[in-house]
Design a protein around this motif. Structure first.
Motif, PDB file in Angstrom:
ATOM      1  N   GLY A 148       3.619  13.346  20.336  1.00 30.99           N
ATOM      2  CA  GLY A 148       3.231  12.238  19.485  1.00 30.99           C
ATOM      3  C   GLY A 148       3.649  10.886  20.026  1.00 30.99           C
ATOM      4  O   GLY A 148       4.343  10.776  21.040  1.00 30.99           O
ATOM      5  N   THR A 149       3.225   9.852  19.317  1.00 30.18           N
ATOM      6  CA  THR A 149       3.508   8.464  19.685  1.00 30.18           C
ATOM      7  C   THR A 149       4.146   7.769  18.496  1.00 30.18           C
ATOM      8  O   THR A 149       3.628   7.854  17.380  1.00 30.18           O
ATOM      9  N   PRO A 150       5.263   7.068  18.688  1.00 33.21           N
ATOM     10  CA  PRO A 150       5.944   6.460  17.541  1.00 33.21           C
ATOM     11  C   PRO A 150       5.171   5.307  16.923  1.00 33.21           C
ATOM     12  O   PRO A 150       4.501   4.537  17.604  1.00 33.21           O
ATOM     13  N   SER A 151       5.276   5.225  15.595  1.00 31.20           N
ATOM     14  CA  SER A 151       4.700   4.136  14.807  1.00 31.20           C
ATOM     15  C   SER A 151       5.425   4.142  13.469  1.00 31.20           C
ATOM     16  O   SER A 151       6.137   5.100  13.139  1.00 31.20           O
ATOM     17  N   GLU A 152       5.262   3.092  12.680  1.00 31.98           N
ATOM     18  CA  GLU A 152       5.922   3.046  11.379  1.00 31.98           C
ATOM     19  C   GLU A 152       5.489   4.213  10.501  1.00 31.98           C
ATOM     20  O   GLU A 152       6.322   4.890   9.883  1.00 31.98           O
ATOM     21  N   GLN A 153       4.200   4.467  10.434  1.00 29.46           N
ATOM     22  CA  GLN A 153       3.694   5.581   9.628  1.00 29.46           C
ATOM     23  C   GLN A 153       4.201   6.918  10.157  1.00 29.46           C
ATOM     24  O   GLN A 153       4.577   7.813   9.391  1.00 29.46           O
ATOM     25  N   GLY A 154       4.213   7.063  11.485  1.00 30.90           N
ATOM     26  CA  GLY A 154       4.674   8.312  12.084  1.00 30.90           C
ATOM     27  C   GLY A 154       6.139   8.577  11.820  1.00 30.90           C
ATOM     28  O   GLY A 154       6.532   9.706  11.481  1.00 30.90           O
ATOM     29  N   LEU A 155       6.993   7.556  11.944  1.00 31.83           N
ATOM     30  CA  LEU A 155       8.421   7.746  11.702  1.00 31.83           C
ATOM     31  C   LEU A 155       8.702   8.077  10.242  1.00 31.83           C
ATOM     32  O   LEU A 155       9.642   8.813   9.931  1.00 31.83           O
ATOM     33  N   ALA A 156       7.867   7.546   9.335  1.00 31.11           N
ATOM     34  CA  ALA A 156       8.026   7.911   7.921  1.00 31.11           C
ATOM     35  C   ALA A 156       7.754   9.397   7.713  1.00 31.11           C
ATOM     36  O   ALA A 156       8.448  10.069   6.931  1.00 31.11           O
ATOM     37  N   LEU A 157       6.758   9.940   8.398  1.00 26.13           N
ATOM     38  CA  LEU A 157       6.488  11.372   8.315  1.00 26.13           C
ATOM     39  C   LEU A 157       7.627  12.179   8.941  1.00 26.13           C
ATOM     40  O   LEU A 157       7.998  13.259   8.440  1.00 26.13           O
ATOM     41  N   ALA A 169      15.779   1.010   8.449  1.00 28.29           N
ATOM     42  CA  ALA A 169      14.516   0.785   7.739  1.00 28.29           C
ATOM     43  C   ALA A 169      13.829   2.113   7.426  1.00 28.29           C
ATOM     44  O   ALA A 169      13.225   2.278   6.360  1.00 28.29           O
ATOM     45  N   VAL A 170      13.926   3.061   8.339  1.00 25.38           N
ATOM     46  CA  VAL A 170      13.292   4.365   8.150  1.00 25.38           C
ATOM     47  C   VAL A 170      13.893   5.096   6.947  1.00 25.38           C
ATOM     48  O   VAL A 170      13.172   5.613   6.085  1.00 25.38           O
ATOM     49  N   VAL A 171      15.231   5.147   6.855  1.00 26.04           N
ATOM     50  CA  VAL A 171      15.845   5.876   5.736  1.00 26.04           C
ATOM     51  C   VAL A 171      15.737   5.111   4.426  1.00 26.04           C
ATOM     52  O   VAL A 171      15.724   5.718   3.345  1.00 26.04           O
ATOM     53  N   THR A 172      15.651   3.780   4.486  1.00 20.59           N
ATOM     54  CA  THR A 172      15.489   3.017   3.250  1.00 20.59           C
ATOM     55  C   THR A 172      14.125   3.282   2.631  1.00 20.59           C
ATOM     56  O   THR A 172      13.999   3.445   1.405  1.00 20.59           O
ATOM     57  N   GLU A 173      13.097   3.357   3.459  1.00 20.44           N
ATOM     58  CA  GLU A 173      11.775   3.700   2.942  1.00 20.44           C
ATOM     59  C   GLU A 173      11.794   5.091   2.334  1.00 20.44           C
ATOM     60  O   GLU A 173      11.203   5.328   1.269  1.00 20.44           O
ATOM     61  N   LEU A 174      12.473   6.035   2.974  1.00 18.41           N
ATOM     62  CA  LEU A 174      12.603   7.380   2.423  1.00 18.41           C
ATOM     63  C   LEU A 174      13.343   7.351   1.089  1.00 18.41           C
ATOM     64  O   LEU A 174      12.937   8.012   0.121  1.00 18.41           O
TER      65      LEU A 174
END
Length: 253
Positions: A100-109, A139-144
């Motif tokens: 895969g390729t990293p992106s904001e949407q991808g890291l959220a998944l 930012a990733v865990v805050t969105e989670l």
């Protein structure tokens, strides 16, 4: 032309993945390899580290920053395991040999897959999870957390949003207009009703200390821990006593 190049190659300026980590057991005592399954069908490498010398009632989900792979966070995981906490280290898509390729949407998944592993396979209830996010990972865990609240959040060197960091490093570009991935940390944090500890270095040259302080100030009751003279990648911000104690404090709260 400059704006076109900035648009086309911006993710190369945000994400810095590297290759595969060594075997888990060769790095951390008792660690084992696990696989996370994402909502869009990727299989991600991860390490599960059981707590040692404690009841093992709480687990820490560690979300990396934008560079390196999970073995670089092994000292933190080992320190937390010695305090009786289980730890999950994982690599995002495109990192650590993952597809895969990293992106904001991808890291959220990806972080949802990590959360799902701890809840459904390791058996930890949401009130027994602490989220630890490093820089971009904050930012990733805050969105989670806005969707799946944990016991508490430790945010290490967080920014208010990615555009704010971009403007600091590239003041000559219309960063907010160009960004595909925005990571609006404080917007998501406003929805979180759990204890928050923000740890940052006063000499951070990547994420200005003022931004981390602003994150802490945006949350009533948040605790801010400043590490004097520490830069973004200093050891004090990897597994220093302030970092470890912040996580342990939330785990026991």
């Amino acid at each position: 032309m400059v704006l076109g190049l900035a648009w086309a190659y911006q993710r190369r300026l945000i994400y810095f993945p590297v290759g595969r980590p060594p075997p888990a057991a060769s790095v951390i005592e008792g660690a084992r390899e696990v696989v996370l399954s994402t909502g869009d069908g990727l299989r991600l490498g991860a390490w599960y580290v059981p707590g040692r010398g404690g009841a093992g009632e709480t687990a820490v989900l560690v979300a990396n920053g934008n560079a390196g792979e999970r073995s670089l966070r092994a000292p933190l995981a080992d320190a937390l395991a010695r305090r009786g906490l289980a730890v999950l280290l994982f690599d995002y898509r495109g990192y650590g040999g993952n597809p895969g390729t990293p992106s904001e949407q991808g890291l959220a998944l990806d972080v949802r897959a990590a959360h799902r592993y701890l809840v459904e396979e390791a058996g930890f209830g949401p009130d027994r999870l602490v989220y630890y996010g490093e820089s971009l990972g904050a930012a990733v865990v805050t969105e989670l957390a806005a969707h799946s609240p944990p016991r508490g959040l430790v945010l290490r060197s967080p920014f208010t949003d990615l555009a704010a960091v971009g403007r600091y490093h590239y003041p000559y570009l219309p960063v907010r207009m160009l960004l595909r991935d925005r990571y609006p940390l404080t917007t998501h944090l406003a929805k979180v009703r759990r204890p928050v500890i923000v740890v940052y270095g006063t000499a951070d040259s990547v994420v200005p200390a003022a931004q981390s302080r602003a994150v802490a100030e945006s949350v009533p009751g948040a605790t801010a821990v400043a590490i004097p003279g520490a830069d973004h990648n200093d050891l004090a911000l990897l597994d220093g006593p302030e970092i470890v104690e912040a996580v342990v404090k939330l785990a026991g709260s």
